[in-house]
Design an enzyme around this catalytic site. Structure first.
Site: not given
Ligand code: 13P
Length: 249
Positions: A11-13, A96, A98, A166, A172, A211, A232-233
């Site tokens: 997920n590149w956000k 998600h 967020e 999640e 993050g 993470s 994510g990251g």
């Molecule tokens: P991180 O891997 O950066 O913690 O993000 C997880 C995430 O929200 C994937 O949707």
């Protein structure tokens, strides 16, 4: 009992411009060379979906991070599931944390979005997870299982549903739940899925997200009822994303 084929999804956000498509090209090469013993998905921002589909080879699916619950109409700035299907997306992430936080999306709306995704012929990745306060208060299981129950649309099938657990406090932050905690939540989600879908609930993939890195992926992915990762990251760079894919060697 059939164990579902794992899915490692990035997920590149709100990250990435055209220059970052080079990471997808690099991922193609890493998979061509070293293989991938799981399904691989990249969900870039909307603006890169078209180009990502042109760059990604057959082994890398492209998906979206959200969509509107309606099929068309006066919804300025929004994107419908049919538009994503038209481009060639296979999956859409909905709910998600967020979006639940930034846009006040509740499970009822998440369910409507997932329904739009599924009616369009795509697979919905429905995200759930507790906040740190909810965990500290001992409410993780009721919070997560209620989110799962309320976010899955009535007509969903095992084939067009993926759940991503999640924990909000693990996203993050570099922090992850203990292996025992991951196992406990995934088992509870599995139970909800089996209650809802019968035996085929065992074939639904339950991803862990929060993470995930190459260093912890193997351990997290080995937990019972963890059928992949939502990353994510570490998905922004092909090397680290591929390091997570390699947990399924
Ligand atoms: P991180 O891997 O950066 O913690 O993000 C997880 C995430 O929200 C994937 O949707």
């Amino acid at each position: 009992m059939t164990t579902p084929r794992a899915l490692v999804a990035g997920n590149w956000k709100m990250n990435g411009v055209a220059a970052n498509l080079a990471e997808i090209e690099k991922l193609n090469g890493l998979i061509a060379e070293g293989g991938a013993n799981c399904d691989v998905l990249v969900c870039p921002p909307f603006t890169l979906i078209h180009q990502s589909l042109q760059v990604a080879d057959d082994r890398v699916d492209i998906g979206a991070q959200d969509c509107h619950a309606n099929f068309s109409g006066a919804h300025t700035g929004d994107i419908a599931a049919g538009m994503l299907q038209d481009q060639g997306c296979k999956y859409v992430i909905v709910g998600h944390s967020e979006r639940r936080t930034d846009h006040h999306e509740h499970s009822e709306l998440v369910s409507e979005k997932a329904k739009a995704v599924q009616e369009t012929g795509l697979i919905a990745i429905i995200c759930v997870g507790e906040t740190e306060g909810e965990r500290d208060g001992g409410n993780t299981l009721p919070v997560v299982t209620t989110q799962v129950r309320d976010s899955i649309p009535a007509d969903a099938t095992a084939d067009n549903t993926v759940i991503a657990y999640e924990p909000v406090w693990a996203i993050g932050t570099g922090r992850t739940p203990t292996i025992a905690d991951v196992a406990e939540v995934h088992a509870a989600v599995r139970q909800v899925l089996v209650e809802r879908f019968g035996d085929s609930g065992n074939t639904i993939r339950i991803l862990y997200g929060g993470s995930v890195k190459p260093e912890n992926a193997r351990e997290l992915m080995s937990v019972e009822n963890v059928n992949g990762a939502l990353v994510g990251g570490a998905s922004l760079k092909a090397d680290s994303f591929y390091g997570i894919i390699q947990a399924y060697d």
